[in-house]
Design an enzyme around this catalytic site. Structure first.
Site, PDB file in Angstrom:
ATOM      1  N   CYS A 106     -30.977  45.544 -69.707  1.00  0.00           N
ATOM      2  CA  CYS A 106     -31.541  45.402 -68.363  1.00  0.00           C
ATOM      3  C   CYS A 106     -32.958  44.852 -68.489  1.00  0.00           C
ATOM      4  O   CYS A 106     -33.778  45.410 -69.218  1.00  0.00           O
ATOM      5  CB  CYS A 106     -31.553  46.769 -67.678  1.00  0.00           C
TER       6      CYS A 106
ATOM      7  N   CYS B  74     -35.547  47.682 -67.261  1.00  0.00           N
ATOM      8  CA  CYS B  74     -35.810  48.961 -67.950  1.00  0.00           C
ATOM      9  C   CYS B  74     -35.357  49.001 -69.399  1.00  0.00           C
ATOM     10  O   CYS B  74     -35.600  49.987 -70.087  1.00  0.00           O
ATOM     11  CB  CYS B  74     -35.174  50.110 -67.176  1.00  0.00           C
TER      12      CYS B  74
ATOM     13  N   CYS C 130     -27.910  48.499 -62.613  1.00  0.00           N
ATOM     14  CA  CYS C 130     -28.226  49.241 -63.837  1.00  0.00           C
ATOM     15  C   CYS C 130     -28.163  50.718 -63.494  1.00  0.00           C
ATOM     16  O   CYS C 130     -28.760  51.158 -62.518  1.00  0.00           O
ATOM     17  CB  CYS C 130     -29.612  48.862 -64.333  1.00  0.00           C
TER      18      CYS C 130
ATOM     19  N   CYS D 140     -31.904  52.451 -63.828  1.00  0.00           N
ATOM     20  CA  CYS D 140     -33.052  52.188 -62.945  1.00  0.00           C
ATOM     21  C   CYS D 140     -32.638  51.675 -61.567  1.00  0.00           C
ATOM     22  O   CYS D 140     -33.489  51.474 -60.705  1.00  0.00           O
ATOM     23  CB  CYS D 140     -34.036  51.224 -63.603  1.00  0.00           C
TER      24      CYS D 140
ATOM     25  N   CYS E 143     -19.983  39.486 -63.264  1.00  0.00           N
ATOM     26  CA  CYS E 143     -20.699  38.225 -63.071  1.00  0.00           C
ATOM     27  C   CYS E 143     -22.191  38.573 -62.894  1.00  0.00           C
ATOM     28  O   CYS E 143     -22.568  39.137 -61.870  1.00  0.00           O
ATOM     29  CB  CYS E 143     -20.125  37.563 -61.815  1.00  0.00           C
TER      30      CYS E 143
HETATM   31 FE    FE Z   1     -32.386  49.076 -65.636  1.00  0.00          FE
END
Ligand code: FE
Length: 167
Positions: free
Chosen positions: A84, A87, A133, A136, A156
């Protein structure tokens, strides 16, 4: 007057407790909704704005979409892990990446069951499953049911929502 009051008092009490109970129930469901949105990493939008570039912020925090065929990781073929960009949570493995022809990096499954979260997205006149995510809550992309086996899924994902850690 007193007689009328005495007769209606039980009714008033009943009504008052009913209204009170309804209010409590509403409070409870609002509290649950807020808790549902709580992630391990909780930053204010002000904090995210300071940490992310304007382009990253627009996709990760405002559910934007990068232009197709423009992202850094669309044709990326190195072996490693995609994280991510907000984060650093591990999201996808190069082992599950494939060429979907869509213009965005595509994976047929996340790196593990708890890496991402799926949310219903009714924006732009479509019903899609948004991918966030799970650490976060940042927006990553969408999942569609036209992917390859064994899952039949296509995650995607915007390149800008990702970082890459080489194996
Ligand atoms: Fe994240």
């Amino acid at each position: 007057m007193l007689i009328i009051l005495m007769k209606t008092l039980p009714l008033i009490i009943l009504l008052a407790s009913f209204i009170y109970a309804c209010g409590q129930e509403k409070k409870e469901s609002e509290k649950m909704k807020q808790e549902e949105r709580k992630f391990e990493i909780n930053k204010s939008e002000e904090e995210w704005k300071k940490e992310l570039t304007p382009e990253e912020y627009q996709v990760l925090r405002e559910q934007g979409t990068e232009r197709a065929f423009t992202g850094e990781y669309y044709h990326h073929k190195e072996k490693g892990t995609y994280l991510c960009a907000a984060c650093g949570n591990e999201l996808f493995s190069s082992e599950h990446k494939y060429e979907s022809g869509s213009g965005w990096p595509s994976y047929w499954q996340p790196i593990n069951h708890s890496a991402v979260k799926t949310e219903m997205d009714k924006s732009h006149g479509m019903i899609r499953n948004e991918i966030e995510c799970n650490k976060c809550g940042s927006h990553l992309g969408h999942v569609f049911e036209d992917g390859p086996q064994p899952t039949g899924l296509r995650y995607c994902i915007n390149s800008i929502s990702l970082d890459f850690k080489k194996r």
